[in-house]
Design an enzyme around this catalytic site. Structure first.
Site, PDB file in Angstrom:
ATOM      1  N   GLY A 212       0.832  -1.205   0.000  1.00 53.56           N
ATOM      2  CA  GLY A 212       0.000   0.000   0.000  1.00 53.56           C
ATOM      3  C   GLY A 212       0.859   1.244   0.000  1.00 53.56           C
ATOM      4  O   GLY A 212       2.040   1.207  -0.340  1.00 53.56           O
ATOM      5  N   ASN A 213       0.269   2.366   0.382  1.00 46.53           N
ATOM      6  CA  ASN A 213       1.008   3.616   0.483  1.00 46.53           C
ATOM      7  C   ASN A 213       0.421   4.464   1.606  1.00 46.53           C
ATOM      8  O   ASN A 213      -0.509   4.042   2.293  1.00 46.53           O
ATOM      9  CB  ASN A 213       0.999   4.369  -0.855  1.00 46.53           C
ATOM     10  CG  ASN A 213      -0.404   4.643  -1.360  1.00 46.53           C
ATOM     11  OD1 ASN A 213      -1.185   5.329  -0.709  1.00 46.53           O
ATOM     12  ND2 ASN A 213      -0.729   4.097  -2.536  1.00 46.53           N
ATOM     13  N   HIS A 214       0.972   5.654   1.793  1.00 49.84           N
ATOM     14  CA  HIS A 214       0.616   6.479   2.948  1.00 49.84           C
ATOM     15  C   HIS A 214      -0.551   7.429   2.706  1.00 49.84           C
ATOM     16  O   HIS A 214      -0.821   8.295   3.533  1.00 49.84           O
ATOM     17  CB  HIS A 214       1.830   7.298   3.395  1.00 49.84           C
ATOM     18  CG  HIS A 214       2.987   6.473   3.873  1.00 49.84           C
ATOM     19  ND1 HIS A 214       2.900   5.659   4.979  1.00 49.84           N
ATOM     20  CD2 HIS A 214       4.247   6.320   3.385  1.00 49.84           C
ATOM     21  CE1 HIS A 214       4.055   5.058   5.177  1.00 49.84           C
ATOM     22  NE2 HIS A 214       4.896   5.439   4.210  1.00 49.84           N
ATOM     23  N   ALA A 280      -4.404   7.448  -4.683  1.00 52.02           N
ATOM     24  CA  ALA A 280      -3.023   6.991  -4.873  1.00 52.02           C
ATOM     25  C   ALA A 280      -3.070   5.484  -5.133  1.00 52.02           C
ATOM     26  O   ALA A 280      -2.935   4.663  -4.219  1.00 52.02           O
ATOM     27  CB  ALA A 280      -2.187   7.306  -3.638  1.00 52.02           C
TER      28      ALA A 280
END
Length: 403
Positions: A212-214, A280
């Site tokens: 995943g990402n932030h 995102a």
């Protein structure tokens, strides 16, 4: 959610018997989510007490140019009060006060505040039948309408004199509904369908782990609120976030992976007028997802990745009438990379932000962006709250689709 939610409503109360209804009117505005302050003419206090309206509005009630304290009089600033208001509602509006408003008189605090207000003004007449139909009163109505003020028509019914006919102030709920409908009819995105993506995507490695990402989803959720407040019907496709939203114009479609987001977005794109892809989305996902939790059998683990479907590019390749907006989060060669993405993916507009800019990017409440459109117009902004960035973006879109 009402279009009045979060609005600053200044209620002006003049000296008519219908002033007794203003207690219910304050409550109705607050129920709609508005913040309410009250200003009264001195003689209006004979019909309803400032204490009642102050208690209900949870704000001081203003009746004169000064307030007294132990050290002497302190000025009430009518200019600041007028600037505070998102809309000014004069209810009840007597024939006397309407005439003074129409002719620029300012012999009391309410009238001075009216002349200082920069916001939309609504007035709800309340008077006896003959006064309501008198030519001088009609002239006041016409003059105020020519100023851009909006009249909330009086209702027919039994009047204080015992006569039956026009002149009775509209009921509090009817006043609020009238204002809501009037505001909604003038919203620049009324009747438009807006498709929006927000947040990250999670690409499963095994049943308990993911790539995943932030992304927090804050930017996308602020865009959703701003678009709905401009009248758009919003479909918000969001990856996993801690954000929440409640608005009658917003339908939330939660997804987890890039594949789920791709599928959900394509369900709605054909009927969409504006699409803003702020999510995102993970560029890669594990080629093989383990069905059981991967055990630590060695000091290293190799996971083969494959590309996810490019949602934005797929929309750009199939768009017809849609206005398509993408986001570019860059760390180097920012402008060049954003322009390339704009062209490759057939976008109308791209929003560039850089992780090199302090206060921009994931998780925070601020962002620093640059708009680039497909005519190579570039607009740079200073660091702002994400709520203000969302408003700037929607204003830019409105300007371009109306051009």
């Amino acid at each position: 959610m009402s279009v009045l939610n979060g609005k600053n409503v200044l209620l002006g109360v003049t000296a008519g018997i219908a002033a007794y209804k203003t207690a219910a009117l304050v409550r109705a505005f607050i129920k709609s989510g508005a913040h309410v302050k009250v200003v009264m003419t001195p003689k209006a206090k004979d019909f309803v007490t400032p204490l009642t309206l102050s208690t209900l509005s949870k704000n001081p009630v203003y009746t004169s140019f000064t307030k007294d304290d132990e050290d002497g009089a302190v000025w009430n600033n009518h200019v600041d009060l007028g600037l505070w208001a998102d809309l000014f509602v004069v209810a009840p509006a007597t024939a006397n006060s309407l005439s003074k408003m129409a002719n620029g008189s300012s012999d009391n605090f309410l009238l001075a505040t009216y002349l200082s207000a920069k916001c939309p003004v609504y007035f709800a007449p309340a008077m006896d039948l003959d006064m309501y139909k008198h030519d001088s009163t009609k002239a006041s109505f016409d003059k105020l309408n020519s100023f851009g003020n909006v009249m909330i028509p009086a209702e027919s019914g039994e009047l204080a004199s015992g006569l039956v006919g026009e002149g009775r102030m509209a009921e509090p709920e009817a006043i609020v509904t009238f204002i809501e409908n009037d505001i909604a009819s003038k919203l620049p995105l009324r009747g438009k369908k807006l498709l929006l993506t927000a947040g990250p995507t999670y690409e499963a490695i095994d049943p308990v782990r993911f790539i995943g990402n932030h992304s927090s989803g804050k930017m996308g959720f602020e865009i959703a609120k701003a678009a709905a407040n401009l009248g758009a019907k919003v479909t918000l496709v969001t990856g996993p976030t801690h954000q929440s939203i409640s608005h009658s114009f917003i339908e939330v479609k939660p997804v987890v992976s890039a594949a789920e987001m791709y599928e959900e977005v394509h369900k709605h794109f054909e009927s969409t007028d504006i699409a803003i892809l702020s999510a995102a989305v993970a560029d890669f996902k594990p080629k093989i997802v383990a069905q059981q939790k991967i055990k630590k059998k060695s000091d290293t683990l190799t996971i083969e990745l494959e590309r996810t479907q490019d949602i934005l590019a797929s929309l750009g390749a199939t768009k017809k009438h849609q206005f398509l907006v993408g986001f570019a989060l860059e760390t180097n060669n920012e402008l060049e990379n954003a322009k390339g993405k704009l062209e490759r993916k057939n976008l109308n507009l791209i929003v560039l932000n850089s992780l090199q800019d302090k206060g921009a990017g994931f998780k925070g409440d601020t962002n620093k962006v640059t708009f680039i459109d497909n005519k190579n117009n570039i607009t740079e902004f200073q660091l702002k709250s994400k709520a203000d960035v969302a408003k700037d973006l929607l204003n830019e879109i409105v300007n371009q689709i109306d051009a």
